[in-house]
Write an enzyme that holds these catalytic residues in place. Structure first.
Site: not given
Ligand code: GLA
Length: 401
Positions: A215, A160
């Site tokens: 997301d 990430d």
């Molecule tokens: C980010 C990523 C998500 C998830 C969260 C976890 O938002 O894009 O897919 O992995 O972090 O905290």
């Protein structure tokens, strides 16, 4: 003697001027060496969309069990991936430890459990100092963490981009890519940088998949109330034009599936699944496999749709026609055929047509048509195919000369 020293010095300067920005250890693979993994888009399950931080080893084991008992493993799903919040603190030597309350048996035992089911095991970290949920990130520990993951039996790493401050994305992801390769263990590398610095332009040989957007939000259309999460159709729109960057070993990732999480109808989830498949997207289920309905299971295990996603040519679909709420997405598949999704974004049923011209077929070509949700051959067509598509839904077919 002085001359020799001066010459040697000049040579050194000349050599250092030729040094790449990121120095390479002679034992490591060349910058941009593909790892040979993910010839078709990875398929699996990830904890985040359904469970967020509410995870523990019992949950992960139950999901692995359900992946087998539901028939998903047999349909092609392989990776069980633990997302954020599995981490505890680092020990005094800097080694990352799992959260002892949530994962008292340790990660190695969990990976062994998953492997014993004929599945593969994935984990999550972050290129910055901390993960998005505030757990320790891998910054400054990349090689150490990669070694730890390899020793645990990790087969997949999602990496990430939170808390990265002024870090350079290419350099940060390259460092972890190298660290993973240096372990000698095949580990699929999933970049989760949300498309911020257009990873499709530089990540082809650094990772196997890269997120293209922020997301996903379990909704047909519109933005989440916090303004950050994107609905399924918003994400779809952002994929248009990215198709040429995907291919075997390196995939655009429009984020994990929401099928079965409750924010869309079954017909909308069918559309979500069909669109992700035609986009050659990683099919990473994000629901609770241990309690899913028959309808959800039927969607996630539709082998004809999965076959499109996993087509060995690995050619991502283009949007080949759009008229208001009615769209056609199409991709070539092995053997000269095409996979086609007719998408109706409106609430009312509507006829949608795909012309042979849009598929780059001659008008007079006679082709077989098969409906991948009805599992039925339709009469052969010439020049065009039209279907009446329900509101907020799709018809998905293959068209084969
Ligand atoms: C980010 C990523 C998500 C998830 C969260 C976890 O938002 O894009 O897919 O992995 O972090 O905290």
């Amino acid at each position: 003697m002085r001359k020799t020293i001066r010459a040697a010095f000049a040579l050194l300067i000349a050599l250092s001027a030729c040094q790449p920005a990121i120095a390479r250890n002679a034992n490591e693979p060349l910058l941009g060496t593909p790892n040979g993994l993910a010839p078709t888009p990875p398929m699996g399950w990830n904890s985040w969309n359904k469970f967020g931080c509410n995870i523990n080893e019992k949950v992960i084991r139950a999901e692995a069990d359900a992946m087998v008992s539901s028939g998903m493993r047999d349909a092609g799903y392989r990776y069980i991936v633990i997302d954020d919040c599995w981490q505890g603190a680092r020990d005094k030597n800097g080694n990352i430890q799992p959260d002892p309350k949530r994962f008292p048996s340790g990660i190695k035992a969990l990976a062994d459990y998953v492997h014993a089911k004929g599945l593969k095991f994935g984990i999550y970290s972050d290129a910055g100092t901390k993960t998005c949920a505030g757990r320790p990130g891998s910054r400054g520990h990349e090689y150490q963490d990669a070694q730890t993951y390899a020793a645990w039996g990790v087969d997949y790493l999602k990496y990430d981009w939170c808390n990265t401050d002024t870090q350079d994305a290419t350099a940060s992801y390259l460092t972890m890519s190298r660290a993973l390769q240096a372990t000698g263990r095949p580990i699929v590398f999933s970049l989760c940088e949300w498309g911020k610095s257009k990873p499709w332009l530089w990540a082809q040989n650094i990772g196997n998949l890269w997120r293209t957007t922020d997301d996903i939000y379990d909704h047909w259309e519109g933005r989440s109330p916090d303004g950050y999460h994107l609905s399924m159709l918003e994400i779809l729109d952002l994929q248009a034009g990215l198709d040429t960057y995907a291919g075997p070993g390196h995939w655009n990732d429009p984020d994990m599936l929401e099928v079965g999480n409750g924010g869309m109808t079954d017909s909308e989830y069918k559309a979500h699944f069909s669109l992700w498949a035609i986009l050659a997207a990683p099919l990473i289920a994000g629901n609770d496999l241990s309690t899913m309905s028959d309808e959800t299971r039927t969607i996630l295990t539709n082998r004809e749709v999965i076959a499109v996603d996993q087509d060995p040519l690995g050619i991502e679909a283009k949007r080949v026609a759009k008229a208001g709420n009615y769209e056609v997405w199409a991709r070539p598949i092995k053997g000269g055929g095409r996979a086609v999704v007719l998408l109706n974004r409106s609430t009312e049923p509507h006829d949608i047509t795909v012309t042979w011209d849009a598929l780059q077929y001659p008008d007079d070509l006679k082709a077989a048509v098969r409906d991948l949700w009805l599992h039925k051959d339709l009469p052969a067509r010439q020049g065009a195919f039209t279907a009446n598509v329900q509101g907020h839904s799709v018809v998905m077919v293959t068209i084969k000369p």
